[in-house]
Design an enzyme around this catalytic site. Structure first.
Site, PDB file in Angstrom:
ATOM      1  N   GLU A   1       0.829  -1.208   0.000  1.00 11.85           N
ATOM      2  CA  GLU A   1       0.000   0.000   0.000  1.00 11.85           C
ATOM      3  C   GLU A   1       0.857   1.249   0.000  1.00 11.85           C
ATOM      4  OE1 GLU A   1      -2.275   3.352   1.980  1.00 11.85           O
ATOM      5  OE2 GLU A   1      -0.357   2.392   2.468  1.00 11.85           O
ATOM      6  N   GLU A   2       1.937   1.205   0.773  1.00  5.38           N
ATOM      7  CA  GLU A   2       2.767   2.394   0.918  1.00  5.38           C
ATOM      8  C   GLU A   2       3.489   2.769  -0.376  1.00  5.38           C
ATOM      9  OE1 GLU A   2       2.480   4.294   3.250  1.00  5.38           O
ATOM     10  OE2 GLU A   2       2.122   3.247   5.149  1.00  5.38           O
TER      11      GLU A   2
ATOM     12  N   ASP B   1      -7.362   2.242   8.239  1.00  7.31           N
ATOM     13  CA  ASP B   1      -5.981   2.688   8.056  1.00  7.31           C
ATOM     14  C   ASP B   1      -5.703   3.803   9.055  1.00  7.31           C
ATOM     15  OD1 ASP B   1      -3.474   3.313   7.139  1.00  7.31           O
ATOM     16  OD2 ASP B   1      -4.057   3.615   5.057  1.00  7.31           O
TER      17      ASP B   1
END
Length: 603
Positions: free
Chosen positions: A199-200, A228
């Site tokens: 995701e990052e 998140d």
């Protein structure tokens, strides 16, 4: 949460100590004068002051089916383990590192033990080089055409362990999933959990997952909920698409606590819900904020410090277990449970229901023979329905068939459990499933006896690693066609170690060594290369059966190319064993242990 520098209103947090959030809203900021009885009994004041967060619906709403109060201490225990994993792996759980793969293994093992159908999904396109897999877990009850999905990213940035971002969402979902499995309520719909990779680096894991769904499978997902950064120390209470239909149960829960949640404008398009949103799937989720700064109005409403980042440790090394707002985490995880129970759990007895049983409940056969039993159904409420029968858990060489394969509830089917001459002796629990408008399961225990003779056979499955990761367990991200090493044969292998920092990789497989044979031999090919220069065993490779270490090799055994190695496993004939390969590195200078073409041959 993915950092996007161009998002309006987002500022990067300075490295400052995380102040504890004053979570009590002021009386003037709270429109409620009375909480429902469930909130007061949980120790919360009429203005939503701190205490164990209440669970339950907003006043006037329809209660979910006994939504549980999730134990936040158990969520924090998961966070402690994720922090320990990062510490053992250079202070990070980034998607391409061992810290991420260890995080996947930790979550996967918990879910498998609880009874989930768990899948590791390698991200084969669009992800950063070396990124580990997505982890998908589905509770195998409820209407399979109606799926509610709950997800969070499991990776961190390279700069830190990522305990708020996003261990908080990952741990909350894990404990919610384990609570669902423990309580086993009647399900009106399927619940599927996703822990996303990479995701990052750009929402890559969730993008890959959504893109892998067929249009038919995508249409089954009625809503996706994302979590998140749900424990920010100076955080607020934000909901994605707060006024949408999908958000209603989430907002109802936080409204019941007098929290007055706001739209998550900072997080728009910056986390994994965006992958689902772009595919036309309704989305929502909780967040408590990242690098943007709390306004004066928000500080007056929620407490905390105005003009300071919601998470002062956002994307930094200080994002540890000390960077967690336990009250916010508690309120979030209870809201997740309330939403799940509201959408997918039913209090009522199904209008049409049935029972399922096997008789006998166990059978014992010689290899090459069959056992039969009767699977009986009965209509327990409403009208009779068609029930499809299936079986899972059969070992290699065992097939289970039903005649007929579907029955009308109230009728029976003959079950035949057939073995082959090469079926390994042992005891195997089989799960018999009946699927109609609802789903029920029962168990049949098969015992395959030893015959006193021996048919030579190879027992390890996928020992060359060419068929994915199944049935290997543990750090299965080590399996693949990795750049920097080569296979002994084929294209795939298991690369254990090779990090140059303190780390441990393990791969395990359970097999039954049949009785009647005189010999059992483990053979595997191992390539060891190292940057260590001293003749000291700093990094080790162990082969174990259960807790017993059979051999230990180290960086001192390094050589060019593969070496074939053998071990005598004859003492384990007639036993069910777990074989494990484990590589352990110290704090510096890499040693790689590359395994391929493992076999366990009897004769």
């Amino acid at each position: 949460m993915l950092r996007r520098l161009a998002v309006a209103g987002v500022s990067l947090a300075a490295t400052i100590g995380a102040a504890a959030l004053a979570v009590a809203p002021t009386a003037a900021a709270t429109s409620r004068t009375h909480l429902p009885a469930y909130a007061i009994s949980a120790g919360q004041g009429a203005n939503g002051a701190p205490g164990a967060p209440a669970h339950g619906p907003a006043a006037g709403s329809t209660p979910a089916a006994d939504a549980p109060d999730i134990d936040v201490a158990k969520v924090q225990a998961h966070l402690t383990e994720l922090n320990n994993i990062a510490t053992r792996n250079g202070g990070t759980r980034k998607s391409s590192g061992q810290g991420y793969r260890d995080s996947v293994a930790y979550v996967k093992n918990k879910l498998q033990a609880a009874g989930y159908t768990v899948t590791e999904q390698p991200c084969t396109s669009g992800c950063a080089s070396g990124a580990g897999p997505n982890l998908i877990a589905e509770w195998p009850q409820g209407d399979a055409t109606k799926v509610y999905m709950f997800g969070s990213h499991l990776d961190s940035v390279g700069a830190g362990p990522g305990i708020n971002d996003n261990g908080s969402g990952s741990a909350a979902l894990l404990e919610t999933a384990l609570t669902l499995a423990e309580q086993r309520p009647a399900m009106a719909a399927r619940v599927r959990f996703g822990w996303w990779t990479d995701e990052e680096q750009g929402l890559n894991g969730s993008d890959f997952y959504v893109g892998s769904l067929s249009s038919a499978e995508r249409s089954k997902v009625k809503a996706y909920y994302n979590f998140d950064m749900i424990a920010s120390t100076n955080g607020g209470y934000f909901i994605n698409h707060v006024n949408s239909t999908a958000a209603q149960p989430m907002k109802a829960y936080w409204d019941s606590l007098g929290l007055q949640p706001e739209e998550n404008t900072e997080g728009a398009g910056r986390s994994d819900d965006y992958s689902f949103e772009r595919a036309g799937i309704p989305t929502s989720g909780y967040a408590m904020g990242a690098g943007a700064r709390k306004t004066s109005a928000q500080a007056a409403k929620w407490g905390g410090t105005a003009s300071r980042a919601y998470d002062p440790c956002y994307h930094q090394s200080c994002d540890t277990t000390g960077n967690i707002n336990a009250t916010g985490l508690n309120r979030s995880v209870d809201g997740i449970a309330y939403t799940l129970w509201n959408l997918a759990v039913t209090n009522s007895t199904p209008a049409n229901d049935f029972s399922l049983a096997t008789s006998p409940a166990a059978g014992s056969v010689d290899p090459g023979t069959s056992a039969t039993g009767t699977v009986s159904t009965a209509t327990t409420s409403g009208s009779a329905q068609t029930v499809k029968l299936t079986a899972t858990g059969a070992p290699a060489g065992v097939t289970v068939s039903f005649n007929p394969a579907s029955v009308t509830s109230g009728n029976s089917s003959t079950m035949t459990v057939a073995t082959t001459a090469s079926t390994a002796p042992g005891t195997y629990p089989l799960t018999i499933t009946g699927t109609g408008s609802v789903t029920h399961t029962t168990t049949y225990t098969l015992t395959v006896k030893g015959t006193g003779g021996c048919t030579g056979q190879q027992l390890l499955a996928n020992g060359g690693f060419e068929s994915g990761t199944t049935p290997w367990t543990g750090d299965t991200g080590a399996i693949g066609a990795h750049t920097g090493q080569s296979a002994h044969s084929g294209s795939r292998f298991a690369w254990l170690g090779g990090y140059g920092s303190s780390a441990t990789d393990s791969l395990s497989q359970s097999v039954t060594v049949p009785s009647g044979c005189g010999k059992a031999t483990l053979t595997y090919w191992l390539h060891i290369d190292t940057d260590e220069t001293e003749r000291v065993a700093y990094d080790t490779f162990k082969v174990k059966v259960g807790s017993t270490t059979l051999t230990t090799l180290s960086n001192t055994d390094a050589s060019s190319g593969y070496t074939q190695r053998t071990l005598d496993l004859s003492p384990y004939i007639g036993q069910r064993i777990t074989l494990t390969f484990t590589a352990t590195e110290d704090a510096s200078l890499q040693t790689s242990f590359v395994v391929d073409d493992a076999t366990l041959q009897t004769g």
